[in-house]
Design an enzyme around this catalytic site. Structure first.
Site, PDB file in Angstrom:
ATOM      1  N   ASP A   1     -10.668  -0.602  -8.579  1.00 45.28           N
ATOM      2  CA  ASP A   1     -10.723  -1.454  -6.895  1.00 45.28           C
ATOM      3  C   ASP A   1     -12.407  -0.193  -6.376  1.00 45.28           C
ATOM      4  OD1 ASP A   1     -11.027  -2.187  -4.069  1.00 45.28           O
ATOM      5  OD2 ASP A   1      -9.386  -1.725  -4.144  1.00 45.28           O
TER       6      ASP A   1
ATOM      7  N   LYS B   1       0.914  -1.478  -0.083  1.00 47.25           N
ATOM      8  CA  LYS B   1      -0.174  -0.217   0.198  1.00 47.25           C
ATOM      9  C   LYS B   1       0.533   1.538  -0.307  1.00 47.25           C
ATOM     10  CE  LYS B   1      -4.528  -1.838   1.311  1.00 47.25           C
ATOM     11  NZ  LYS B   1      -5.184  -1.286   1.029  1.00 47.25           N
TER      12      LYS B   1
ATOM     13  N   GLU C   1      -3.705  -0.752  -8.421  1.00 49.46           N
ATOM     14  CA  GLU C   1      -4.451  -0.659  -7.615  1.00 49.46           C
ATOM     15  C   GLU C   1      -4.621   0.599  -7.913  1.00 49.46           C
ATOM     16  OE1 GLU C   1      -6.482  -3.258  -4.812  1.00 49.46           O
ATOM     17  OE2 GLU C   1      -4.967  -4.630  -5.139  1.00 49.46           O
TER      18      GLU C   1
ATOM     19  N   LYS D   1     -14.262  -6.910  -4.242  1.00 55.90           N
ATOM     20  CA  LYS D   1     -14.658  -6.941  -2.699  1.00 55.90           C
ATOM     21  C   LYS D   1     -15.779  -7.424  -2.419  1.00 55.90           C
ATOM     22  CE  LYS D   1     -10.989  -3.324  -0.622  1.00 55.90           C
ATOM     23  NZ  LYS D   1     -10.542  -3.697  -1.733  1.00 55.90           N
TER      24      LYS D   1
ATOM     25  N   ASP E   1      -0.488  -0.701  -4.627  1.00 53.68           N
ATOM     26  CA  ASP E   1      -2.028  -0.303  -4.241  1.00 53.68           C
ATOM     27  C   ASP E   1      -1.954   1.150  -4.006  1.00 53.68           C
ATOM     28  OD1 ASP E   1      -4.375   0.827  -4.302  1.00 53.68           O
ATOM     29  OD2 ASP E   1      -5.217  -0.754  -2.473  1.00 53.68           O
TER      30      ASP E   1
END
Length: 353
Positions: free
Chosen positions: A230, A149, A205, A257, A179
């Protein structure tokens, strides 16, 4: 039939850095479905609402939950189109109840202990040293896919961190995903994407914030690095909205998700639409407890996707529910001698109709 619900606060073992700040706790909500003549046997599900990210995370949430509870009691259908976490939780509870109330949501070699799911090693946001320490632990554990991240520390340090991995392992040994959670801007996105591509990063992402379809399409067209969407998927409730977004932006990948995109049914629709357009995909959890993770893993195990998946490990929280899901390095596995801790679940503070 009856539905009870139980809000539950998950406590992190240590603060977790995200693009939405540092988390020390996260609210979730368990659902149990049973025949009113016998509440000893019930199907369990988790509506893993995510404040700041879930489209229904506002004052409407518990009103809709109580509406769902009342409608189930009278046999009436509830429209959960704009409440993806509730859709996910209800689908789980129905599947568990239909399967005999034993925590089995999908039959596959996975629940027989004959197959595992390869997952990525997630590196939480933090300072440089803390993130490098996490990277070391994941690599030592045998992870071949690392997800970083980025956007929390300065860009130079983040590049150095990726260099650190690449100096030791080339892309044939370790896949690196990043991400950005929308941290890049129109001014810096392209040079940063080029820099990441030079480091042989697999994909990124959400480089820019969701909601700017024209710029995202442009980046997807010219980026030397494959882009995965995402947050862009969140809030697309109808098939037409999903098709329009995919056709307009046409990313290399989408990251699904289910707790944020309409449960198993909504996620399956995203997969169908992506594959029709030759768009790759993988599944990611959304800080569910072991209740939701158990169901999610069982579903993922039925999908024909060989890429590392973004599933959590259940090890983040101090007060999680025991489950048969466990990890062995990069492998998420199912212990055939264990089950969900239904005794602990029974003792929760259930809200009845």
């Amino acid at each position: 039939m009856r539905l009870d619900f139980c809000p539950y606060n998950l406590n992190f073992k240590k603060p977790a850095g995200t693009s939405r700040g540092v988390l020390t706790e996260k609210i979730t909500c368990f659902l149990r479905l049973y025949d009113e003549r016998d509440d000893s046997q019930f199907g369990i599900g988790e509506a893993a609402v995510f404040p700041g990210l879930s489209p229904e995370a506002d004052e409407r949430y518990f009103y809709k939950l109580m509406e769902l509870q009342a409608n189930i009691a009278i046999g009436k259908t509830t429209d959960l189109t704009r409440f993806p976490s509730l859709q996910m939780g209800l689908e789980q509870a129905i599947r568990d109840y239909s399967g005999g109330c034993r925590g089995v949501y999908f039959d596959s070699p996975f629940i027989l202990g004959e197959r595992d799911i390869v997952i990525n090693g997630l590196i939480w946001m933090g300072d440089y040293d803390a993130m490098i320490e996490q990277v070391e632990k994941k690599l030592a554990a045998g992870f071949r896919c690392i997800k970083l991240k980025i956007g929390a520390i300065d860009w130079k340090s983040e590049v150095e961190m990726i260099h650190y991995i690449r100096d030791r392992y080339d892309s044939s040994k370790v896949e690196i995903r990043v991400d950005a959670n929308g941290a890049f801007t129109m001014d810096n996105a392209l040079p940063r994407l080029k820099r990441l591509a030079d480091l042989d990063v697999h994909s990124i992402e959400q480089p820019i914030k969701a909601g700017n379809a024209a710029l995202m399409r442009f980046l997807c067209e010219v980026s030397p690095l494959p882009i995965a969407l995402d947050e862009e998927l969140i809030g697309k409730f109808t098939r037409e909205e999903k098709e329009r977004m995919l056709d307009e932006i046409h990313p290399a990948y989408i990251v699904i998700k289910p707790s944020l995109t309409g449960g198993f049914s909504g996620a399956q629709e995203w997969i169908e639409l992506a594959e029709k357009r030759n768009i790759g995909w993988w599944i990611t959890s959304a800080l569910e407890s072991n209740v939701g993770l158990n169901a999610l893993a069982q579903w993922v195990a039925t999908l024909k996707n060989q890429m590392p998946q973004g599933l959590g490990t259940g090890a983040l929280f101090t007060n999680n529910i025991a489950s048969p899901i466990y990890t062995d390095g990069e492998k998420l596995m199912y212990d055939t001698h264990a089950t969900l801790d239904y005794e602990a679940i029974r003792k929760l503070d259930w809200r009845k109709l």
